[in-house]
Design an enzyme around this catalytic site. Structure first.
Site, PDB file in Angstrom:
ATOM      1  N   ASP A  13      37.455  27.125  54.194  1.00 40.23           N
ATOM      2  CA  ASP A  13      38.006  26.738  55.507  1.00 40.23           C
ATOM      3  C   ASP A  13      38.693  27.899  56.213  1.00 40.23           C
ATOM      4  OD1 ASP A  13      37.277  24.084  54.850  1.00 40.23           O
ATOM      5  OD2 ASP A  13      39.142  23.859  53.731  1.00 40.23           O
ATOM      6  N   LYS A  16      34.958  30.751  58.688  1.00 40.26           N
ATOM      7  CA  LYS A  16      33.735  31.551  58.529  1.00 40.26           C
ATOM      8  C   LYS A  16      32.715  31.253  59.623  1.00 40.26           C
ATOM      9  CE  LYS A  16      33.172  29.974  54.347  1.00 40.26           C
ATOM     10  NZ  LYS A  16      34.471  29.343  54.134  1.00 40.26           N
ATOM     11  N   GLY A  40      31.510  22.531  55.473  1.00 42.37           N
ATOM     12  CA  GLY A  40      31.543  21.958  56.821  1.00 42.37           C
ATOM     13  C   GLY A  40      31.857  23.079  57.786  1.00 42.37           C
ATOM     14  N   HIS A  41      30.867  23.550  58.504  1.00 42.69           N
ATOM     15  CA  HIS A  41      31.064  24.682  59.406  1.00 42.69           C
ATOM     16  C   HIS A  41      31.068  24.192  60.850  1.00 42.69           C
ATOM     17  CE1 HIS A  41      29.673  27.892  56.291  1.00 42.69           C
ATOM     18  NE2 HIS A  41      30.784  27.291  55.980  1.00 42.69           N
ATOM     19  N   GLN A 225      32.463  27.756  51.245  1.00 40.37           N
ATOM     20  CA  GLN A 225      33.695  27.702  50.436  1.00 40.37           C
ATOM     21  C   GLN A 225      34.367  29.094  50.418  1.00 40.37           C
ATOM     22  OE1 GLN A 225      30.737  26.143  48.561  1.00 40.37           O
ATOM     23  NE2 GLN A 225      31.204  24.477  49.932  1.00 40.37           N
TER      24      GLN A 225
HETATM   25  P1  IMP Z   1      32.953  20.160  45.323  1.00 39.08           P
HETATM   26  O1  IMP Z   1      32.442  21.432  45.888  1.00 39.08           O
HETATM   27  O2  IMP Z   1      32.673  18.960  46.217  1.00 39.08           O
HETATM   28  O3  IMP Z   1      32.530  19.953  43.920  1.00 39.08           O
HETATM   29  O4  IMP Z   1      34.563  20.251  45.283  1.00 39.08           O
HETATM   30  C1  IMP Z   1      35.224  21.132  44.399  1.00 39.08           C
HETATM   31  C2  IMP Z   1      36.463  21.730  45.053  1.00 39.08           C
HETATM   32  O5  IMP Z   1      36.077  22.591  46.090  1.00 39.08           O
HETATM   33  C3  IMP Z   1      37.404  20.694  45.699  1.00 39.08           C
HETATM   34  O6  IMP Z   1      38.726  21.156  45.573  1.00 39.08           O
HETATM   35  C4  IMP Z   1      37.003  20.728  47.160  1.00 39.08           C
HETATM   36  O7  IMP Z   1      38.055  20.315  48.015  1.00 39.08           O
HETATM   37  C5  IMP Z   1      36.689  22.212  47.324  1.00 39.08           C
HETATM   38  N1  IMP Z   1      35.719  22.460  48.391  1.00 39.08           N
HETATM   39  C6  IMP Z   1      34.405  22.277  48.364  1.00 39.08           C
HETATM   40  N2  IMP Z   1      33.839  22.638  49.516  1.00 39.08           N
HETATM   41  C7  IMP Z   1      34.829  23.076  50.298  1.00 39.08           C
HETATM   42  C8  IMP Z   1      34.861  23.645  51.614  1.00 39.08           C
HETATM   43  O8  IMP Z   1      33.841  23.824  52.291  1.00 39.08           O
HETATM   44  N3  IMP Z   1      36.097  23.983  52.060  1.00 39.08           N
HETATM   45  C9  IMP Z   1      37.222  23.858  51.320  1.00 39.08           C
HETATM   46  N4  IMP Z   1      37.243  23.349  50.092  1.00 39.08           N
HETATM   47  C10 IMP Z   1      36.047  22.973  49.584  1.00 39.08           C
END
Ligand code: IMP
Length: 426
Positions: A13, A16, A40-41, A225
């Protein structure tokens, strides 16, 4: 023309999408290489906001090609919904959108298993986005039940794979989690349908990208991420299941490291985190609330409130080291405009010790107390600044200190969500 990787330098977040959108102006091809619909971009063009979970946000530029590499786990329903949305708004993707034939799929049982695991009383609660990312990567690594894009194009092969896989998953869903079993039929029908619709976009992305680089095209790799969510280098186990760091761009697309010219780490001027796990400079209570409301810090994928805190230079130094950052893109500087004074985390106190490097042991990190340096706020709007010299002196001093502490030069500063609210130091 250089090949660039844009990665998140913190916990995701970082903004990017805005940086990628800006850099895409000079690129020919934009590529995603890891993660899936957990990303989520958000891109704002004029008055319209677009949120992308699966497709590189570069697709908004109609003269650019976009590629989803093998390292991404593909949620076909989400991908097709984005294609439909784009086409509905007049953006054609035909002939300029490509999906790797060897990327793995996210299946309904991945989401069901993840939900059951996160809701179960046993084990670590990661606080995932619920998009089935972990179980999809688990199947890929386990090798017995992974379903790839190429399988979708061959219904007979897909049926055999699904039968075996769903039988195995139903054992876990029913016996471990006490859930209802899933039926093969509807899942098979849906995925054969997705395969038919995705077929025109499927390609050997490694061949495509290497040829593009050979032809002198500028290729931009868009990380999802952030560094501290990396499966190896992040705050394990509170991480995602892919390599979010720069190396992931090579393994996740099939290009060699010698083809990369620049690695740009995107960092907010403060820090946020979604989900569980340690966060040393987190601001709890009113201060955290204030930052959250100034920055509208709510997740683009899940709507969850993001945890907010001060800038942490130890994180950036780790990011700089792990990713080999050639520069930093500093985002959301304008969010700090109203703060009277600012704190910068410069390292940690751990018992009697002072740590300069970000600790990779989560138990150590949990007990680290940040050491702060305080700086004067600028109490003036920065959104109209277009050159570094337009920034108030205190903001200039803040940016310089961030760069110094992070051990990387700042190449870009973002002072607002719009494309033009950017200071390009390069
Ligand atoms: P997962 O990727 O859904 O397995 O989540 C694993 C961890 O990564 C959790 O803490 C999510 O909140 C975090 N996470 C996954 N994708 C994002 C993102 O795009 N932005 C911020 N945190 C993310």
């Amino acid at each position: 023309m250089p090949t660039k990787i844009v990665i998140g330098a913190q916990w995701g977040d970082e903004g990017k999408a805005k940086v990628v959108d800006y850099l895409t102006l000079k690129a020919d091809v934009v590529v995603r290489y890891q993660g899936g619909a957990n990303a989520g971009h958000t891109v704002i063009v004029g008055d319209t906001e677009f949120v992308f979970h699966m497709i590189p946000s570069g697709i908004m530029h109609e003269d650019k090609a976009c590629v989803v590499g093998n390292g991404v786990v593909i949620d076909p329903e989400a991908m097709l919904a984005e294609i439909d949305d784009l086409e509905g708004k007049g953006f054609s993707v035909a002939g300029r959108f490509f999906v790797s034939h060897i990327a793995h799929m996210v299946m309904p049982y991945h989401k069901a298993l993840e939900k059951a695991s996160e809701e179960s009383k046993d084990g670590v609660k990661i606080g995932t986005t619920g998009r089935g990312i972990g179980p999809a990567y688990r199947d890929k690594v386990e090798r017995t039940h992974g379903v790839r894009v190429m399988d979708l194009l061959d219904p007979a092969r897909l049926r055999d794979k699904l039968r075996a896989s769903i039988n195995a998953k139903n054992e876990i869903l029913t016996k471990v989690y006490g859930q209802d079993p899933l039926d093969v039929g509807p899942i098979l029908d849906a995925y054969v349908g997705y395969g038919e619709r995705l077929a025109p976009y499927v390609t050997d992305a490694s061949v495509y990208l290497n040829q593009a680089i050979d032809q002198g095209k500028q290729v931009l790799f868009e990380g999802a991420q952030g560094t501290l969510l990396d499966i190896d280098h992040g705050t394990y186990p509170y991480v995602t299941s892919s390599n979010t760091t720069a190396g992931g761009a090579c393994t996740g697309t099939g290009i060699g490291p010698t083809r990369i010219d620049e690695v740009i780490g995107v960092t907010k001027a403060y820090t946020t985190r979604v989900g569980n796990g340690p966060f040393p400079t987190e601001l709890l209570g009113e201060e955290g609330e204030r930052l959250r409301s100034l920055g509208h810090e709510f997740g683009a994928t899940t709507g969850r409130a993001r945890r907010c805190g001060w800038f942490d230079a130890a994180i950036l130094r780790a990011s700089s080291r792990i990713n080999g950052l050639t520069s930093i893109a500093l985002t959301r500087l304008d969010i700090l405009d109203e703060l009277e004074s600012l704190k910068l985390g410069i390292g940690y106190r751990y018992g009697e010790q002072v740590l300069e490097e970000f600790p990779s042991d989560p138990q150590v990190l949990e007990q680290c107390e940040p050491i702060y340096e305080e700086m004067e706020g600028w109490l003036a709007p920065t959104t109209e600044a277009r050159r570094f010299d337009d920034l108030p002196p205190q903001a200039q001093a803040y940016v310089k200190r961030v760069s110094e502490l992070s051990r990387a030069p700042v190449s870009l500063i973002s002072v607002g969500p719009e494309r033009e609210s950017t200071i390009d130091i390069d």
